[in-house]
Design a protein around this motif. Sequence first.
Motif, short mmCIF file in Angstrom:
data_model
loop_
_atom_site.label_atom_id
_atom_site.label_comp_id
_atom_site.label_asym_id
_atom_site.label_seq_id
_atom_site.Cartn_x
_atom_site.Cartn_y
_atom_site.Cartn_z
N GLN A 1 0.81 -1.21 0.00
CA GLN A 1 0.00 0.00 0.00
C GLN A 1 0.85 1.27 0.00
O GLN A 1 0.36 2.34 -0.34
N TRP A 2 2.12 1.16 0.35
CA TRP A 2 3.00 2.32 0.41
C TRP A 2 3.64 2.57 -0.96
O TRP A 2 3.66 3.68 -1.44
N ASP B 1 -1.84 -2.06 7.58
CA ASP B 1 -1.70 -2.00 6.13
C ASP B 1 -0.72 -3.08 5.69
O ASP B 1 0.19 -3.44 6.44
N ILE C 1 8.90 3.27 6.79
CA ILE C 1 7.80 3.97 7.46
C ILE C 1 7.81 3.84 8.97
O ILE C 1 7.24 4.67 9.66
N SER D 1 5.64 11.51 7.50
CA SER D 1 4.98 11.19 6.24
C SER D 1 4.02 10.00 6.36
O SER D 1 3.00 9.95 5.67
N TYR D 2 4.32 9.03 7.23
CA TYR D 2 3.40 7.90 7.41
C TYR D 2 2.09 8.39 8.03
O TYR D 2 1.01 7.99 7.63
N ASP E 1 0.82 11.43 7.72
CA ASP E 1 0.12 12.18 6.67
C ASP E 1 -0.56 11.23 5.69
O ASP E 1 -1.70 11.47 5.27
N TRP E 2 0.13 10.17 5.33
CA TRP E 2 -0.42 9.17 4.41
C TRP E 2 -1.65 8.48 5.04
O TRP E 2 -2.65 8.27 4.38
N LYS E 3 -1.54 8.17 6.33
CA LYS E 3 -2.64 7.50 7.04
C LYS E 3 -3.87 8.41 7.10
O LYS E 3 -4.99 7.95 6.91
N LYS F 1 -4.62 10.76 4.96
CA LYS F 1 -5.15 10.80 3.59
C LYS F 1 -5.91 9.51 3.28
O LYS F 1 -6.97 9.55 2.65
N GLN F 2 -5.39 8.39 3.72
CA GLN F 2 -6.02 7.09 3.48
C GLN F 2 -7.38 6.98 4.17
O GLN F 2 -8.36 6.55 3.57
N TYR G 1 -9.30 8.91 11.07
CA TYR G 1 -7.97 8.90 11.71
C TYR G 1 -8.10 9.31 13.17
O TYR G 1 -7.52 8.66 14.06
#
Length: 124
Positions: free
Chosen positions: A37-38, A68, A78, A85-86, A88-90, A92-93, A99
Amino acid sequence: MKGLTFPKKAPRQKIWTTTKCDAVLRDMVRRRDKICQWCRPCRGGQLQISHFWSRRYYAVRWDVDNVDLVCARAHWEIEHQKQGSYRDWKVKQLGEERYLALRNRMATPMKAVAARLAFQEASA
């Protein structure tokens, strides 16, 4: 005393072990995600389950929003970016609302046996 009958006890439900819960979650996430997923597509290594919030937090250890499927290389990268960044990605996901709900569940103390039983019942 003669003539008295007592109600039979209901059979106790066998609660899954931590190992069983981990295996069920791993299978669920592998079926759901299928690829890293990354990276999308995978850049390297065996696919692994990554917990955003540590597995020590039983309230979210078996929460599908908390895990994930990632390749070994991405997992290594990560792990050191959980509040960068992880994170931020989470967000967004999941979206901000999910969240924050996940973070609130993480902060709720829960004993291992209660978490295993809740996961077992949700998986049935």
